[in-house]
Design an enzyme around this catalytic site. Structure first.
Site, PDB file in Angstrom:
ATOM      1  N   THR A  27      62.106 -18.208  24.800  1.00 53.02           N
ATOM      2  CA  THR A  27      63.525 -18.429  24.482  1.00 53.02           C
ATOM      3  C   THR A  27      63.706 -18.171  22.990  1.00 53.02           C
ATOM      4  OG1 THR A  27      63.268 -20.785  23.892  1.00 53.02           O
ATOM      5  CG2 THR A  27      63.616 -20.266  26.234  1.00 53.02           C
ATOM      6  N   VAL A  62      59.587 -21.965  22.324  1.00 53.41           N
ATOM      7  CA  VAL A  62      60.847 -22.522  21.847  1.00 53.41           C
ATOM      8  C   VAL A  62      60.919 -22.279  20.340  1.00 53.41           C
ATOM      9  CG1 VAL A  62      62.256 -24.605  21.693  1.00 53.41           C
ATOM     10  CG2 VAL A  62      60.687 -24.312  23.613  1.00 53.41           C
ATOM     11  N   ILE A  90      55.598 -22.896  19.708  1.00 56.02           N
ATOM     12  CA  ILE A  90      56.742 -22.887  18.792  1.00 56.02           C
ATOM     13  C   ILE A  90      56.886 -21.502  18.181  1.00 56.02           C
ATOM     14  CG2 ILE A  90      57.726 -23.855  16.682  1.00 56.02           C
ATOM     15  CD1 ILE A  90      57.746 -25.799  19.073  1.00 56.02           C
ATOM     16  N   LYS A  91      58.080 -20.968  18.296  1.00 56.71           N
ATOM     17  CA  LYS A  91      58.385 -19.671  17.707  1.00 56.71           C
ATOM     18  C   LYS A  91      58.822 -19.856  16.263  1.00 56.71           C
ATOM     19  CE  LYS A  91      60.108 -16.205  20.891  1.00 56.71           C
ATOM     20  NZ  LYS A  91      61.364 -15.586  21.336  1.00 56.71           N
ATOM     21  N   VAL A  92      58.115 -19.151  15.368  1.00 57.63           N
ATOM     22  CA  VAL A  92      58.471 -19.180  13.942  1.00 57.63           C
ATOM     23  C   VAL A  92      58.676 -17.729  13.500  1.00 57.63           C
ATOM     24  CG1 VAL A  92      57.696 -19.772  11.601  1.00 57.63           C
ATOM     25  CG2 VAL A  92      57.126 -21.281  13.528  1.00 57.63           C
TER      26      VAL A  92
END
Ligand code: E4P
Length: 222
Positions: A27, A62, A90-92
């Site tokens: 996402t 996310v 976790i998307k960074v």
């Protein structure tokens, strides 16, 4: 071939999980914004619950929703804690300050999907910082006149040489042919809008062949 579902739509996610065709879900803030307005964490928890329902504890990416590096760290830790899903990533987004965020979060045991990448160098640095995934944006690369398949191929070569187990995700898919082309170029994973999957599964000649089989069999049974 690992295909991820690039959506936050619960119906699409359930449709994909029930067919066993996806190995992950990605996402981003824009993808979330396409869904009816709701509590962000509660919605992500609903996605996680679908993964558990289908006994498919797949990676669920996310993205942080701030441009401030310090806030990224706080958000990432809060998201992992509140969502409480064992395969959360976790998307960074990549960047000079973000590399410190990635490395810090990795050292806290959080799996990172480094995102918004456009070239080999960004992928190499993100992998060095410890990212589990490096997400190249195929469609957006084409938008700026970059030929993406060559970048995918070179990135795969560099990642393989590095010996790191970082995986290349190709996102920003604009046509179903981009999916196969990306795998051929060396992508480990392609994440795409589920709207492409039915098109991949069907072909007019398949329908015609089945129609002929059934017609012949019905004749034989008479
Ligand atoms: C990957 O998850 C990316 O966030 C996503 O594929 C971007 O797609 P877009 O370029 O169509 O916004």
């Amino acid at each position: 071939m690992k295909i991820f579902s690039d959506t936050a739509n619960l119906n699409d996610i359930e449709s994909n999980l029930s067919r066993g065709i996806v190995s992950g879900i990605t996402t981003n803030p824009s993808i979330l914004s396409k869904e009816p307005k709701t509590d962000f964490v509660k919605h992500i928890k609903k996605i996680a619950a679908l993964c558990i329902k289908y006994n498919s504890i797949v990676p669920l990416s996310v993205e942080v929703f701030t441009g401030n590096a310090k806030k990224m760290v706080k958000q990432a830790i809060e998201l992992v804690d509140k969502i409480n899903y064992e395969n959360i990533n976790i998307k960074v987004p990549i960047g000079w300050n973000e590399l410190e965020v990635i490395n810090y979060l990795v050292k806290q045991g959080i799996k990172i999907n480094a995102t918004c990448l456009f070239n080999e160098a960004q992928c190499v640095l993100a992998a060095n910082a410890g990212a589990t995934y490096v997400s190249l944006f195929m469609g957006r690369m084409k938008d700026i006149g970059v030929e993406p398949l060559g970048v995918i191929k070179k990135t795969r070569t560099l990642i393989d040489w590095s010996g790191k187990d970082t995986e290349i995700i190709i996102g920003s898919i604009r046509h179903e042919r981009d999916i196969i082309d990306s795998f051929i170029a060396g992508a480990h994973i392609v994440t795409a809008d589920p709207k492409f999957f039915p098109k991949m599964a069907t072909h007019p000649q398949t329908d015609k062949s089945v129609e002929g089989f059934l017609k012949d069999f019905e004749q034989w049974l008479k």
